[in-house]
Design a protein around this motif. Structure first.
Motif, PDB file in Angstrom:
ATOM      1  N   LEU A   1     -16.321 -34.161  -8.407  1.00 34.28           N
ATOM      2  CA  LEU A   1     -16.788 -35.345  -9.125  1.00 34.28           C
ATOM      3  C   LEU A   1     -15.809 -36.499  -8.914  1.00 34.28           C
ATOM      4  O   LEU A   1     -14.613 -36.296  -8.645  1.00 34.28           O
ATOM      5  N   PRO A   2     -16.287 -37.739  -9.048  1.00 34.81           N
ATOM      6  CA  PRO A   2     -15.343 -38.869  -9.046  1.00 34.81           C
ATOM      7  C   PRO A   2     -14.409 -38.780 -10.258  1.00 34.81           C
ATOM      8  O   PRO A   2     -14.746 -38.176 -11.287  1.00 34.81           O
ATOM      9  N   ALA A   3     -13.230 -39.337 -10.101  1.00 37.99           N
ATOM     10  CA  ALA A   3     -12.261 -39.283 -11.212  1.00 37.99           C
ATOM     11  C   ALA A   3     -12.802 -39.983 -12.442  1.00 37.99           C
ATOM     12  O   ALA A   3     -12.506 -39.583 -13.579  1.00 37.99           O
ATOM     13  N   LEU A   4     -13.570 -41.049 -12.252  1.00 30.17           N
ATOM     14  CA  LEU A   4     -14.202 -41.762 -13.373  1.00 30.17           C
ATOM     15  C   LEU A   4     -15.668 -41.315 -13.447  1.00 30.17           C
ATOM     16  O   LEU A   4     -16.533 -41.805 -12.728  1.00 30.17           O
ATOM     17  N   HIS A   5     -15.925 -40.363 -14.329  1.00 36.54           N
ATOM     18  CA  HIS A   5     -17.277 -39.815 -14.438  1.00 36.54           C
ATOM     19  C   HIS A   5     -17.530 -39.456 -15.901  1.00 36.54           C
ATOM     20  O   HIS A   5     -16.628 -38.963 -16.603  1.00 36.54           O
ATOM     21  N   PRO A   6     -18.755 -39.682 -16.394  1.00 34.17           N
ATOM     22  CA  PRO A   6     -19.034 -39.366 -17.808  1.00 34.17           C
ATOM     23  C   PRO A   6     -18.840 -37.894 -18.147  1.00 34.17           C
ATOM     24  O   PRO A   6     -18.536 -37.557 -19.302  1.00 34.17           O
ATOM     25  N   ALA A   7     -19.018 -37.002 -17.156  1.00 36.82           N
ATOM     26  CA  ALA A   7     -18.875 -35.575 -17.463  1.00 36.82           C
ATOM     27  C   ALA A   7     -17.447 -35.214 -17.826  1.00 36.82           C
ATOM     28  O   ALA A   7     -17.211 -34.172 -18.468  1.00 36.82           O
ATOM     29  N   ARG A   8     -16.480 -36.034 -17.429  1.00 35.84           N
ATOM     30  CA  ARG A   8     -15.073 -35.721 -17.705  1.00 35.84           C
ATOM     31  C   ARG A   8     -14.625 -36.240 -19.072  1.00 35.84           C
ATOM     32  O   ARG A   8     -13.470 -36.069 -19.439  1.00 35.84           O
ATOM     33  N   LYS A   9     -15.480 -36.894 -19.801  1.00 35.89           N
ATOM     34  CA  LYS A   9     -15.140 -37.422 -21.128  1.00 35.89           C
ATOM     35  C   LYS A   9     -15.052 -36.275 -22.139  1.00 35.89           C
ATOM     36  O   LYS A   9     -15.883 -35.370 -22.167  1.00 35.89           O
ATOM     37  N   GLU A  10     -14.062 -36.330 -22.977  1.00 38.09           N
ATOM     38  CA  GLU A  10     -13.883 -35.337 -24.032  1.00 38.09           C
ATOM     39  C   GLU A  10     -14.799 -35.685 -25.209  1.00 38.09           C
ATOM     40  O   GLU A  10     -14.970 -36.855 -25.545  1.00 38.09           O
ATOM     41  N   GLU A  11     -15.346 -34.676 -25.829  1.00 35.61           N
ATOM     42  CA  GLU A  11     -16.204 -34.903 -26.980  1.00 35.61           C
ATOM     43  C   GLU A  11     -15.329 -35.058 -28.221  1.00 35.61           C
ATOM     44  O   GLU A  11     -14.749 -34.102 -28.730  1.00 35.61           O
ATOM     45  N   ARG A  12     -15.203 -36.289 -28.649  1.00 44.38           N
ATOM     46  CA  ARG A  12     -14.386 -36.593 -29.830  1.00 44.38           C
ATOM     47  C   ARG A  12     -15.013 -37.797 -30.531  1.00 44.38           C
ATOM     48  O   ARG A  12     -15.395 -38.768 -29.904  1.00 44.38           O
ATOM     49  N   CYS A  13     -15.112 -37.738 -31.825  1.00 46.67           N
ATOM     50  CA  CYS A  13     -15.754 -38.804 -32.600  1.00 46.67           C
ATOM     51  C   CYS A  13     -14.671 -39.658 -33.266  1.00 46.67           C
ATOM     52  O   CYS A  13     -13.916 -39.155 -34.128  1.00 46.67           O
ATOM     53  N   PHE A  14     -14.592 -40.911 -32.867  1.00 49.17           N
ATOM     54  CA  PHE A  14     -13.649 -41.867 -33.467  1.00 49.17           C
ATOM     55  C   PHE A  14     -14.354 -42.569 -34.634  1.00 49.17           C
ATOM     56  O   PHE A  14     -15.430 -43.148 -34.461  1.00 49.17           O
ATOM     57  N   VAL A  15     -13.755 -42.491 -35.814  1.00 48.68           N
ATOM     58  CA  VAL A  15     -14.373 -43.084 -37.006  1.00 48.68           C
ATOM     59  C   VAL A  15     -14.050 -44.570 -37.063  1.00 48.68           C
ATOM     60  O   VAL A  15     -12.968 -45.011 -36.619  1.00 48.68           O
ATOM     61  N   PRO A  16     -14.946 -45.384 -37.592  1.00 50.72           N
ATOM     62  CA  PRO A  16     -14.665 -46.826 -37.709  1.00 50.72           C
ATOM     63  C   PRO A  16     -13.577 -47.093 -38.752  1.00 50.72           C
ATOM     64  O   PRO A  16     -13.325 -46.283 -39.652  1.00 50.72           O
ATOM     65  N   TYR A  17     -12.987 -48.266 -38.632  1.00 48.65           N
ATOM     66  CA  TYR A  17     -11.893 -48.657 -39.532  1.00 48.65           C
ATOM     67  C   TYR A  17     -12.451 -49.363 -40.757  1.00 48.65           C
ATOM     68  O   TYR A  17     -13.449 -50.088 -40.689  1.00 48.65           O
ATOM     69  N   LYS A  18     -11.821 -49.131 -41.895  1.00 44.32           N
ATOM     70  CA  LYS A  18     -12.133 -49.822 -43.133  1.00 44.32           C
ATOM     71  C   LYS A  18     -10.843 -50.414 -43.683  1.00 44.32           C
ATOM     72  O   LYS A  18      -9.791 -49.774 -43.661  1.00 44.32           O
ATOM     73  N   SER A  19     -10.942 -51.661 -44.167  1.00 46.87           N
ATOM     74  CA  SER A  19      -9.757 -52.357 -44.677  1.00 46.87           C
ATOM     75  C   SER A  19      -9.267 -51.714 -45.963  1.00 46.87           C
ATOM     76  O   SER A  19     -10.028 -51.024 -46.661  1.00 46.87           O
ATOM     77  N   PRO A  20      -7.994 -51.916 -46.316  1.00 48.04           N
ATOM     78  CA  PRO A  20      -7.451 -51.326 -47.550  1.00 48.04           C
ATOM     79  C   PRO A  20      -8.180 -51.845 -48.776  1.00 48.04           C
ATOM     80  O   PRO A  20      -8.673 -52.974 -48.799  1.00 48.04           O
ATOM     81  N   PRO A  21      -8.278 -51.046 -49.826  1.00 47.12           N
ATOM     82  CA  PRO A  21      -8.977 -51.480 -51.050  1.00 47.12           C
ATOM     83  C   PRO A  21      -8.199 -52.582 -51.749  1.00 47.12           C
ATOM     84  O   PRO A  21      -6.959 -52.634 -51.696  1.00 47.12           O
TER      85      PRO A  21
ATOM     86  N   CYS B   1     -14.750 -48.026 -32.870  1.00 49.81           N
ATOM     87  CA  CYS B   1     -13.552 -47.932 -33.721  1.00 49.81           C
ATOM     88  C   CYS B   1     -12.624 -49.132 -33.482  1.00 49.81           C
ATOM     89  O   CYS B   1     -12.139 -49.756 -34.434  1.00 49.81           O
ATOM     90  N   LEU B   2     -12.387 -49.447 -32.206  1.00 45.84           N
ATOM     91  CA  LEU B   2     -11.497 -50.575 -31.894  1.00 45.84           C
ATOM     92  C   LEU B   2     -12.111 -51.898 -32.355  1.00 45.84           C
ATOM     93  O   LEU B   2     -11.402 -52.768 -32.895  1.00 45.84           O
ATOM     94  N   ASP B   3     -13.404 -52.053 -32.145  1.00 47.17           N
ATOM     95  CA  ASP B   3     -14.061 -53.294 -32.578  1.00 47.17           C
ATOM     96  C   ASP B   3     -14.019 -53.442 -34.097  1.00 47.17           C
ATOM     97  O   ASP B   3     -13.837 -54.557 -34.629  1.00 47.17           O
ATOM     98  N   SER B   4     -14.185 -52.323 -34.806  1.00 44.38           N
ATOM     99  CA  SER B   4     -14.159 -52.405 -36.269  1.00 44.38           C
ATOM    100  C   SER B   4     -12.784 -52.845 -36.771  1.00 44.38           C
ATOM    101  O   SER B   4     -12.682 -53.576 -37.764  1.00 44.38           O
ATOM    102  N   TYR B   5     -11.732 -52.402 -36.091  1.00 44.39           N
ATOM    103  CA  TYR B   5     -10.402 -52.846 -36.524  1.00 44.39           C
ATOM    104  C   TYR B   5     -10.209 -54.342 -36.267  1.00 44.39           C
ATOM    105  O   TYR B   5      -9.644 -55.055 -37.103  1.00 44.39           O
ATOM    106  N   LEU B   6     -10.682 -54.830 -35.118  1.00 43.40           N
ATOM    107  CA  LEU B   6     -10.552 -56.254 -34.833  1.00 43.40           C
ATOM    108  C   LEU B   6     -11.322 -57.097 -35.847  1.00 43.40           C
ATOM    109  O   LEU B   6     -10.907 -58.213 -36.184  1.00 43.40           O
ATOM    110  N   HIS B   7     -12.441 -56.563 -36.358  1.00 43.41           N
ATOM    111  CA  HIS B   7     -13.256 -57.325 -37.301  1.00 43.41           C
ATOM    112  C   HIS B   7     -12.742 -57.212 -38.723  1.00 43.41           C
ATOM    113  O   HIS B   7     -12.754 -58.194 -39.470  1.00 43.41           O
ATOM    114  N   GLN B   8     -12.291 -56.018 -39.129  1.00 41.39           N
ATOM    115  CA  GLN B   8     -11.978 -55.752 -40.527  1.00 41.39           C
ATOM    116  C   GLN B   8     -10.491 -55.827 -40.861  1.00 41.39           C
ATOM    117  O   GLN B   8     -10.141 -55.855 -42.045  1.00 41.39           O
TER     118      GLN B   8
END
Length: 769
Positions: free
Chosen positions: A25-45, A91-98
């Protein structure tokens, strides 16, 4: 395995397949992605309840662990996860926004655990974006620059809004690393420049939106649009709800802070903003909208005083950022090319002067800009770099700046703020070594922000940098009317404070109302002001005596004293000849003679002796009364009797025949300026001689003239000798000088200059040639 010295986009990897077979496979291929769920960011209360704080800490811990796992992946795995994992981008976009900005940090809880967790997330997000912007980590791990540009552009790993958020969140303390990162992005993918050109009109739309919300007619690109039918019902800053006003000010503060951070970190973007007329739109918006917003924050009644304080800080912060944006644009587009000494220096100088001239109508903006960045310093730099600059034009600009200070009712500070020197930026980022250096030297913005020595627990940016004290002299620099206006402005916002206390604060802070209000609300007054009673009344002013009441004049209490008389006979006052009166009547009027006649009648009768009739005593005429103050020392002495000018003389002068009637001698009056001398006629002259010898008279006159000249020290002029010696025998120096003098001055007399006069007439066309 990855091949050495081959870019990642050309590498092929062999991995086991589903059925146990190996597949390439090419080094950059979707099959090589690890299955991991990044949670969105929430600002402090904001309220800081224990349950919400615990929830935030647990949620933030997941994000920190996931990002640290991502940063620990090898080069090829990292890029597979970045390109093909959508949850990571969310996740990264949520941190930039929040993520909280600089002015949002004051409302956050000061829990040490929350602050530490926020710093950890902040650091991990920054390192992730920094590695995403690096196309070469080492000699073995790199991506072809052209392919890198396509990857980040096509997969929206970076875009202009993300770059703006990165600047405002991570700019403080990491400006050099952020500059390298953004510069590398724009270098490897020039399409971002075109995206930036399309973004600038959207930024300008922010100003138009705020003006529309405030019910102010827009100026600039959208000013030519027809007015809507319901425009007259549009609420203004004074009539809109408090929530709408707060949202509007938050929107303005966030926009100005973000744009300023982007231009400060990436100066190359100034050209794009400048080409769209950003400067003129910004100054016009500042002059139009800022006074209305400040008035609304000061005049309106807020139930929550902390909200009013926060809004005032944000308005002041926005004003400062807009002024600094203007300086950045002028510096990088006009001043910097002049200081570098490149080509077209005159055109850049002309453009800078045109911008300064366009600022002159914007009095409020011009005074605020000159306070932070003195225009006189920029003009001085221009005159040093280009001495050919027109001094009249620069003098006109400086006078316009002074006029702007006077028109806004403020006094220019004696000591201007020192200009900030922009640090030199270094070259492009360089691989994993740069990321490692970033990890070691990283200073999180939220954790390291300070403002005048006060640490912000989470802050990404200093809130408001204001001087702690003004420089006020012993004499009040403002007039009485201006002082009352300043007091009224502060009392509208802080009505519980006494006028005496406010006067002391104004004097301490150089009569700067914004500085006084900020320091009072933030409880940062000088120590000598903290000791004063805040309800202290205004000191009673001693009234000076009336000048007209204590004056002394020779015309006091006369018939024309208008200061003491309410009614003056105006018939006695006229200018020129009276109306209806002729010159003959005025000359025939002898009234003044009749008025003086009675005064001099008392001197007509002089009585030498008083005859006492029989039966009358001397006491009747006051002759027997003895006056103690009478001085009779000289009563028996004939004092002054022998004086020749007395009225009664003891020895009278013998009779003398007048000189006109005498026949024996004649007295000749000799002419002279200082004195007259008398001398007798010689005895041998005939007494009956009527006309004397003229030769004798000339001789006497010459003798008198010589005597007078000798007395005055006058030296007669040396006689001119132009003849000299016979030719061939040589001439003396005196003869040579006399001849030259005669030659030079001979045209003064006679008609020796007739040739010159003829030439003059001929040149004027009076004599035909």
């Amino acid at each position: 395995m990855a091949c050495a010295r081959v870019p990642l986009d050309e590498q092929q990897v062999t991995e086991p397949g589903l059925l146990g077979r190996e597949q390439t496979l090419p080094a950059l291929h979707p099959a090589r992605k690890e299955e991991r769920c990044f949670v969105p960011y929430k600002s402090p209360p904001e309220d800081g309840s224990p349950a919400e704080v615990e929830e935030f800490l647990e949620h933030a811990k997941f994000i920190t662990e996931d990002l640290e796992w991502l940063l620990a992946l090898p080069h090829d795995k990292f890029w597979c996860q970045v390109v093909f994992d959508e949850s990571l981008q969310r996740c990264l976009d949520s941190y930039l926004h929040q993520a909280p900005r600089g002015l949002d940090l004051a409302s956050l809880p000061s829990s040490p655990a929350v602050a530490e967790m926020q710093r950890s997330i902040h650091r991990a997000v920054f390192l992730t974006f920094l590695r995403m912007a690096t196309h070469k980590e080492s000699k073995e791990n790199f991506i072809t620059p052209a392919v890198f540009g396509e990857i980040i552009y096509e997969n929206f790993l970076f875009d202009i809004p993300k770059i703006l958020d990165l600047c405002v969140l991570f700019g403080k303390g990491n400006s050099q690393l952020l500059h390298k990162m953004i510069e590398n992005i724009f270098t490897q993918q020039p399409s971002y420049y075109s995206d930036l050109d399309e973004t600038v009109p959207t930024v300008l739309q922010v100003f138009d939106t705020i003006l529309n919300k405030c019910g102010i007619q827009c100026e600039g690109a959208t000013a030519m649009e027809p007015m809507k039918l319901n425009a007259h019902k549009q609420p203004t800053a004074m009539t809109m709800s408090q929530q709408e006003l707060a949202d509007l000010i938050l929107y303005l503060c966030d926009s100005t802070t973000t744009i300023h951070a982007f231009l400060d970190i990436f100066p190359a973007a100034c050209t794009s903003f400048h080409s769209h007329g950003f400067l003129s739109r910004l100054t016009s918006f500042y002059e139009t909208a800022v006074p209305d917003l400040e008035k609304a924050v000061r005049k309106r009644n807020f139930d929550d005083k902390s909200l009013q304080e926060d809004l005032w800080k944000r308005v002041s912060h926005s004003c400062r950022k807009m002024v600094e944006m203007t300086h950045l644009l002028l510096h990088h587009t006009c001043l910097q090319p002049i200081l570098e000494g490149g080509e077209n220096m005159l055109s850049y100088a002309e453009e800078l002067l045109q911008h300064f001239t366009s600022f002159l109508p914007e009095k409020r903006f011009l005074s605020d800009y000159d306070e932070q960045f003195p225009i006189a310093d920029d003009i001085s730099l221009l005159q040093q770099a280009l001495p050919v600059i027109d001094e009249t034009r620069t003098s006109y600009l400086l006078q316009g700046v002074e006029s702007a200070w006077d028109s806004v009712g403020r006094r220019k500070p004696q000591s201007q703020n020192q200009h900030k020197v922009t640090a030199a930026h270094q070259g492009a980022a360089g691989g994993a070594a740069a990321a490692a250096a970033a990890a070691s030297s990283f200073r999180p913005q939220e954790g390291g922000a300070q403002e005048r020595g006060r640490e912000s627990p989470l802050g990404a940016e200093a809130m408001l940098d204001v001087p702690s004290k003004g420089n006020n002299g012993a004499v009040c620099p403002v007039s009485a009317a201006e002082l009352e206006s300043l007091l009224s402005c502060i009392r509208d916002l802080l009505p519980d404070l006494g006028e005496g206390f406010l006067l002391a604060c104004l004097q301490e802070y150089n009569y700067n109302t914004e500085l006084v209000i900020n320091n009072i609300l933030e409880d940062r007054l000088a120590p000598n002001l903290d000791k004063l009673d805040r309800a202290m009344p205004r000191p009673v002013k001693e009234e000076l005596p009336d000048v007209l009441g204590v004056r002394s004049n020779v015309f006091d209490d006369d018939e024309f004293d208008i200061f003491r008389r309410d009614q003056v006979d105006m018939s006695r006052i006229w200018k020129g000849r009276r109306k209806g009166e002729s010159a003959r009547d005025m000359l025939n009027d002898k009234q003044h003679i009749a008025e003086q006649k009675s005064r001099y009648q008392a001197y007509e009768t002089v009585v030498d002796e008083v005859v006492i009739e029989p039966g009358e005593s001397a006491a009747t005429y006051g002759l027997d009364d003895y006056d103690d103050e009478y001085d009779d020392t000289y009563d028996m002495n004939q004092v002054g009797a022998n004086d020749l000018d007395g009225d009664s003389l003891l020895n009278r002068r013998p009779f003398t025949v007048p000189q006109v009637l005498r026949k024996g001698n004649k007295q000749e009056e000799e002419e002279g300026e200082d004195e007259e001398e008398e001398e007798a006629i010689p005895n041998n002259v005939n007494r009956d001689q009527f006309v004397q010898d003229p030769a004798l008279l000339r001789e006497r006159a010459e003798a008198r003239r010589a005597t007078m000249q000798q007395r005055r020290g006058f030296r007669p002029e040396r006689p001119s000798n132009v003849v000299g010696q016979p030719k061939g025998q040589g001439q003396t120096t005196e003869t040579f000088l006399d001849r030259r003098k005669k030659e030079a001055n001979k045209s003064r007399t006679s008609n020796h200059n007739r040739r010159n006069m003829a030439d003059r007439k001929r040149n004027k066309g009076m004599i035909p040639s």
